[in-house]
Write an enzyme that holds these catalytic residues in place. Structure first.
Site, PDB file in Angstrom:
ATOM      1  N   CYS A  99      10.509  -0.765  -0.241  1.00 11.77           N
ATOM      2  CA  CYS A  99       9.069  -1.060  -0.484  1.00 11.77           C
ATOM      3  C   CYS A  99       7.812  -0.631  -1.451  1.00 11.77           C
ATOM      4  O   CYS A  99       8.440  -0.007  -1.827  1.00 11.77           O
ATOM      5  CB  CYS A  99       8.634  -0.886   0.571  1.00 11.77           C
ATOM      6  SG  CYS A  99       6.680  -0.902   0.678  1.00 11.77           S
ATOM      7  N   CYS A 119       5.064   1.130  -0.108  1.00 12.95           N
ATOM      8  CA  CYS A 119       5.570   2.075  -0.088  1.00 12.95           C
ATOM      9  C   CYS A 119       5.791   3.077  -1.173  1.00 12.95           C
ATOM     10  O   CYS A 119       4.924   4.237  -1.241  1.00 12.95           O
ATOM     11  CB  CYS A 119       6.221   2.375   0.391  1.00 12.95           C
ATOM     12  SG  CYS A 119       6.190   1.120   2.035  1.00 12.95           S
ATOM     13  N   ASP A 120       6.322   2.779  -2.910  1.00 13.68           N
ATOM     14  CA  ASP A 120       6.938   4.016  -3.222  1.00 13.68           C
ATOM     15  C   ASP A 120       6.949   3.677  -4.873  1.00 13.68           C
ATOM     16  O   ASP A 120       7.786   4.564  -5.418  1.00 13.68           O
ATOM     17  CB  ASP A 120       8.483   4.143  -2.420  1.00 13.68           C
ATOM     18  CG  ASP A 120       8.841   4.762  -1.416  1.00 13.68           C
ATOM     19  OD1 ASP A 120       7.959   5.045  -0.613  1.00 13.68           O
ATOM     20  OD2 ASP A 120       9.484   3.502  -1.231  1.00 13.68           O
TER      21      ASP A 120
END
Length: 316
Positions: free
Chosen positions: A133, A136-137
């Site tokens: 992701c 997300c990261d």
């Protein structure tokens, strides 16, 4: 006898826990079921920086906070792997390896799983450089070199996103051309920070035990083994909904995702779905929580309608 509830929620990720909060706060009897620890994929996320209210929070810590909130009004939680849900009309039977449960309504919040490459180093460095992701990261890899594995829409979209953060993004694909939409390909090829490695079969993600250093791959045309420097590896080789136990309900589309209306209702009365298991574009904690709130209220509304219909039937 099967234990009976107003609603059984299958899955205790952010969507499922929020649905439990809203339903139990409406004075419904609620059971949350999960095959593992509550929190879902948050437990595999080292740090979360894109959930409102927290500048930064550890994934497991956010899971703990959500769990405490979701159970404060009496919602129960237990382990169980669901094998089937049987629709009897006014009630449903949820079959698990730990026994059966009956409920007037069911909320499915089982999520989805990213396909893995299945190569050495992938599991070892999951959450330590291996990610599925970019939203997300990606921020953890600002001004660093990263690799994106895959060639479809998700891989190219996320590669373009990462190019806004990383110093260099290399897309590694096992074929000689991308499968993504042409407009996405055009944007990627026009991006100076993006490069492409073709006909590459990833064989290992290499690190020093604490962080990733490179991606080892084999050139499928020459058979030569090569190494690509990278501090982060983002893998997009497909995502699969966890919907096997719900096939008999007839609520899945051809790809196996659950289709709902904008209140999270499926085509089966009394069956709802939230979070990553739904057929949708963005799969994030924030919108799973929003859907959970919708589902909790929709369950309450459905049970009110069910009660009204039962009263009407007895009056005939």
């Amino acid at each position: 006898m099967s234990k009976q509830y107003d609603v059984v929620i299958i899955g205790a990720g952010p969507g499922g826990m929020t649905a439990a909060l809203y339903a139990s706060r409406s004075n419904l009897s609620v059971l949350m079921l999960d095959r593992g620890i509550y929190g879902g994929q948050m437990n595999n996320t080292a740090e979360i920086e894109n959930y409102p209210g927290f500048k930064s929070i550890l994934g497991p810590e956010l899971g703990e906070k959500m769990y405490a909130s979701s159970t404060q009004f009496g919602a129960e939680y237990t382990y169980g792997t669901v094998s089937d849900v049987i629709d009897h009309g006014a009630y449903k039977t949820v079959k698990t390896d730990e026994g059966d449960y009956e409920a007037k309504a069911v909320v499915i919040a089982t999520g989805a799983e990213h396909r893995h490459l299945g190569v050495p180093g992938e599991d070892q460095y999951s959450g330590m450089g291996v990610s599925y992701c970019a939203v997300c990261d990606g921020a953890f890899f600002k001004d660093r070199e990263v690799a994106v594995i895959g060639g479809g829409d998700s891989a190219v979209e996320e590669g373009i996103y990462l190019a806004n953060l990383a110093s260099k993004v290399t897309v590694v694909h096992r074929r000689d051309q991308l499968r993504a939409q042409k407009i996405l390909q055009h944007r990627a090829f026009a991006n100076d920070k993006m490069e492409f490695v073709w006909n590459a079969q990833v064989e290992e993600i290499v690190g020093d035990g604490k962080k990733i250093e490179s991606v080892k791959y084999r050139d499928k045309e020459t058979g030569e083994e090569k190494s690509l420097p990278a501090e982060g590896v983002f893998i997009y080789v497909g995502i699969e909904p966890m919907t096997e136990p719900f096939k008999n309900l007839g609520i899945l589309n051809e790809a196996g995702w659950i289709e709902t209306d904008d209140t999270t209702r499926t085509k089966v009365p009394g069956v709802f779905a939230v979070g990553d298991v739904r057929d949708k574009h963005l799969r994030q904690i924030a919108n799973a929580v929003g859907e959970g709130g919708l589902a909790g209220q929709a369950v309450f509304d459905y049970l009110q309608e069910l009660g009204d219909s039962e009263i009407a039937a007895t009056e005939k």
